[in-house]
Design an enzyme around this catalytic site. Structure first.
Site, short mmCIF file in Angstrom:
data_model
loop_
_atom_site.label_atom_id
_atom_site.label_comp_id
_atom_site.label_asym_id
_atom_site.label_seq_id
_atom_site.Cartn_x
_atom_site.Cartn_y
_atom_site.Cartn_z
N LYS A 276 0.83 -1.20 0.00
CA LYS A 276 0.00 0.00 0.00
C LYS A 276 0.87 1.26 0.00
CE LYS A 276 -3.20 2.60 3.02
NZ LYS A 276 -4.05 2.57 4.23
N ASP A 281 -2.51 10.08 4.09
CA ASP A 281 -3.90 9.67 4.27
C ASP A 281 -4.64 10.64 5.19
OD1 ASP A 281 -6.30 8.34 4.43
OD2 ASP A 281 -5.56 6.73 5.74
N LYS A 288 -10.18 12.38 8.64
CA LYS A 288 -9.75 11.89 9.96
C LYS A 288 -9.76 13.03 10.97
CE LYS A 288 -6.53 8.28 8.41
NZ LYS A 288 -7.20 7.15 9.09
N ASP A 299 1.79 6.31 5.63
CA ASP A 299 0.81 5.34 5.12
C ASP A 299 1.26 4.67 3.80
OD1 ASP A 299 -1.55 4.11 5.94
OD2 ASP A 299 -2.83 5.37 4.69
N ASP A 358 -12.04 6.73 3.89
CA ASP A 358 -10.85 6.46 4.71
C ASP A 358 -10.46 4.98 4.66
OD1 ASP A 358 -8.73 7.04 6.31
OD2 ASP A 358 -9.89 7.24 8.17
N GLU A 360 -9.31 3.41 2.19
CA GLU A 360 -8.81 3.60 0.83
C GLU A 360 -7.73 2.60 0.45
OE1 GLU A 360 -7.74 5.23 3.40
OE2 GLU A 360 -5.60 4.83 3.14
N ARG A 362 -7.54 -0.64 0.86
CA ARG A 362 -8.12 -1.83 0.21
C ARG A 362 -8.56 -1.51 -1.21
NH1 ARG A 362 -12.27 -2.14 5.12
NH2 ARG A 362 -10.41 -1.33 6.11
N1 BES Z 1 -4.21 4.38 7.19
C1 BES Z 1 -5.34 3.95 7.93
C2 BES Z 1 -5.02 2.87 8.94
C3 BES Z 1 -4.09 3.22 10.07
C4 BES Z 1 -4.61 3.61 11.28
C5 BES Z 1 -2.73 3.10 9.94
C6 BES Z 1 -3.78 3.90 12.32
C7 BES Z 1 -1.87 3.40 10.99
C8 BES Z 1 -2.41 3.79 12.19
C9 BES Z 1 -6.44 3.41 7.01
O1 BES Z 1 -6.46 3.94 5.75
C10 BES Z 1 -7.74 3.71 7.65
O2 BES Z 1 -8.02 4.86 7.81
N2 BES Z 1 -8.51 2.65 8.01
C11 BES Z 1 -9.75 2.81 8.65
C12 BES Z 1 -10.73 1.85 7.98
C13 BES Z 1 -12.17 2.06 8.39
C14 BES Z 1 -12.67 3.38 7.85
C15 BES Z 1 -13.01 0.91 7.87
C16 BES Z 1 -9.61 2.45 10.12
O3 BES Z 1 -8.88 1.51 10.44
O4 BES Z 1 -10.18 3.14 10.94
ZN ZN Z 2 -7.48 5.67 5.45
#
Ligand code: BES
Ligand code: ZN
Ligand code: MG
Length: 509
Positions: A276, A281, A288, A299, A358, A360, A362
């Site tokens: 990824k 992000d 966020k 990220d 968010d 994104e 996947r």
């Molecule tokens: N980049 C984040 C995941 C992340 C969170 C990495 C904390 C490092 C530290 C990812 O893109 C994300 O925002 N995931 C969301 C998914 C949800 C919206 C289904 C998450 O984990 O909250």
């Molecule tokens: Zn994200």
């Protein structure tokens, strides 16, 4: 050392930093040394190893007195740090229980501990580690561990910590250790430093184009490498609507970077590593919260680790066909950005309803892994991604989350972690996780309802991965950034995955 990285500075809008460290292998320390490191077991704290006997005499038995004074018993992993002993500015005595049981990972950790324990960081270090009493190959592995830990990111500080370190390993077997280090292990450390540099670098200067530039510079002159960059027009032709969609809010166009290393038999099915590469992000329209958002500059850690791992294999000439696939995009809000509720058409031809912009990672990986399977017919596919906060909450800094389609395979892959020093722990993938992806208006949606986040994320990807293909999904959201230092990494960008994938390639090539 690190000529490539130094060269980068002149090419890019940002410069990566070199970690000046010279590593030599020698029969005996040839010049005046400032830092001496010896390994001792319990018996040797009573009767010093030969190399220490002289120093002890020189210093009027001070070493022996200090060993007793500090009650240093040579216990495993304990370090006695002495200053101003004879000619030596620093002297480290490192406890080892029994020499014979030291694994490569133990030695990496010991090498890293030594680098961290030395105190004179403001001046040039001239370190000698005496390894004659350790098993064969120990010197090379210690050097790798030292190099891994010998890292800092101070390019934006006015005052640099610009010390140059010289590390000498005293060994009875120079050729074996020198060869192992210079042709193999040092490239793993360099690949890890590369991944860390990119993760530390702010999003202002790392975006898809500069990520590509950095990877091209890394691989400049490396044999059997070809690099392909799919631009927007090409991705539109392939209907990569998921990857393109995520990139739409940013002024920086998304890209799909493919690095191919052909070191194996001609036409042989490759291992594909897909990482990824979200260069920043924000969450996009589903933005966020403010607090901690800065950390989303890392990220792209999965993509960076993929580049580092392919680099390590290519530099040692591993007999493997290996492809690194790195979908790159910046996830920004904006009037052109995708919205929650939008439907994207993937390269596979199926559609995804975006419940959260968010989620994104996947999305970009869905198109990337589908493309990889169509183009390369891999024999194994590895995903590595900072995918979910859920994985980070479950496993923190100690383990990356591992998801496969079958538990036996997961336990096999856990051993790759143990052999590499980068550990993974399995999370499940249940048919219900796929059921949770049912969408009212599209084929699937990109997030489920609540728990379990890491498995749901994996299920989205699984939808795009051939069921018969051995598939390893690594969620590194917890391990990519360290809250405190480990033996082999300072706190901050970890470079997690270079060692793991390197080991996986060795075992499954
Ligand atoms: N980049 C984040 C995941 C992340 C969170 C990495 C904390 C490092 C530290 C990812 O893109 C994300 O925002 N995931 C969301 C998914 C949800 C919206 C289904 C998450 O984990 O909250
Ligand atoms: Zn994200
Ligand atoms: Mg973390």
């Amino acid at each position: 050392m690190n000529k490539l990285l130094a060269l980068l500075g002149s090419i890019l809008t940002f410069s990566l930093i070199a970690q000046p460290l010279t590593v030599e292998f020698s029969n005996s320390p040839s010049r005046a040394v400032d830092q001496h490191v010896f390994f001792v077991n319990e018996a040797q704290t009573k009767l010093l190893p030969a190399a220490l006997v002289d120093l002890n005499k020189q210093s009027n038995e001070r070493i022996m007195k200090l060993i007793n004074h500090h009650d240093f018993t040579g216990k495993k992993d304990s370090i006695l740090h002495l200053e101003m002993i004879g000619d030596a500015e620093e002297l480290l005595l490192v406890g080892i229980e029994s020499d014979a049981s030291l694994t490569p990972v133990d030695l990496h950790n010991l090498g890293g501990k030594i680098a961290a324990a030395l105190k004179s960081t403001t001046r040039n270090l001239n370190v000698t580690i005496y390894t004659e009493n350790l098993p064969q190959n120990s010197a090379a592995h210690l050097a790798m561990g030292y190099q891994l830990r010998h890292y800092h990111f101070d390019k934006y500080k006015s005052e640099k910590q610009d010390s140059i370190s010289r590390l000498t390993l005293v060994t009875d077997d120079i050729p074996t250790n020198k060869q192992l280090f210079e042709n193999d292990l040092t490239h793993i450390a360099k690949g890890t430093h590369f991944a860390r540099d990119l993760a530390w670098e702010p999003g202002k200067s790392i975006y898809p184009q500069t990520f590509v530039d950095a990877v091209k510079a890394l691989f400049k002159g490396v044999d059997k490498i070809s690099i392909d960059v799919l631009e927007v027009a090409e991705m539109q032709r392939l209907t990569m609507g998921a990857l393109l969609g995520v990139g739409k809010g940013s002024i920086h166009e998304p890209k799909l970077l493919v690095v191919e290393y052909r070191g194996g038999i001609k036409g042989g099915a490759p291992i594909v590593l897909a990482g990824k590469g979200i260069t920043f992000d924000t969450g996009g329209t589903s933005i966020k919260p403010n607090s901690g958002m800065w950390a989303m500059k890392s990220d792209m850690s999965g993509a960076a680790a993929v580049a580092g791992a392919v680099y390590a294999s290519a530099m040692r000439g591993e007999k493997v066909n290996l492809v690194g696939v790195m979908p790159l995009a910046e996830n920004m809000p904006g009037s052109n950005a995708i919205r929650p509720g939008d439907v994207l058409e993937t390269m596979k031809g199926t559609t995804i309803e975006v419940m959260s912009t968010d989620a994104e990672g996947r999305l970009i990986l869905a198109d990337a892994v589908y493309y990889a399977q169509q183009s390369f017919q891999p024999k194994m596919l590895v995903n590595i991604a900072t995918l979910t906060g859920s994985a980070a909450r479950a496993l923190s800094d100690e383990y990356a989350a591992l998801v496969t389609r079958d538990f036996t395979f997961s336990t096999e892959i856990m051993k790759v972690g143990e052999a590499s020093g980068e550990y993974v722990w399995p999370l499940p993938l249940h048919p219900n996780h796929f059921d949770q992806l049912k969408s009212d208006i599209a084929d699937i949606k990109n997030s489920g309802v609540g728990n379990p986040g890491a498995s749901i994320g994996a299920a989205v990807l699984g939808t795009f991965v051939d069921e018969d293909l051995p598939w390893v999904h690594l969620d590194i959201a917890g391990v990519d950034w360290l809250d405190s230092a480990t033996d082999t990494a300072p706190k901050g960008a970890h470079g997690w995955g270079v060692r793991f994938m390197d080991q996986l390639v060795r075992q499954y090539k």
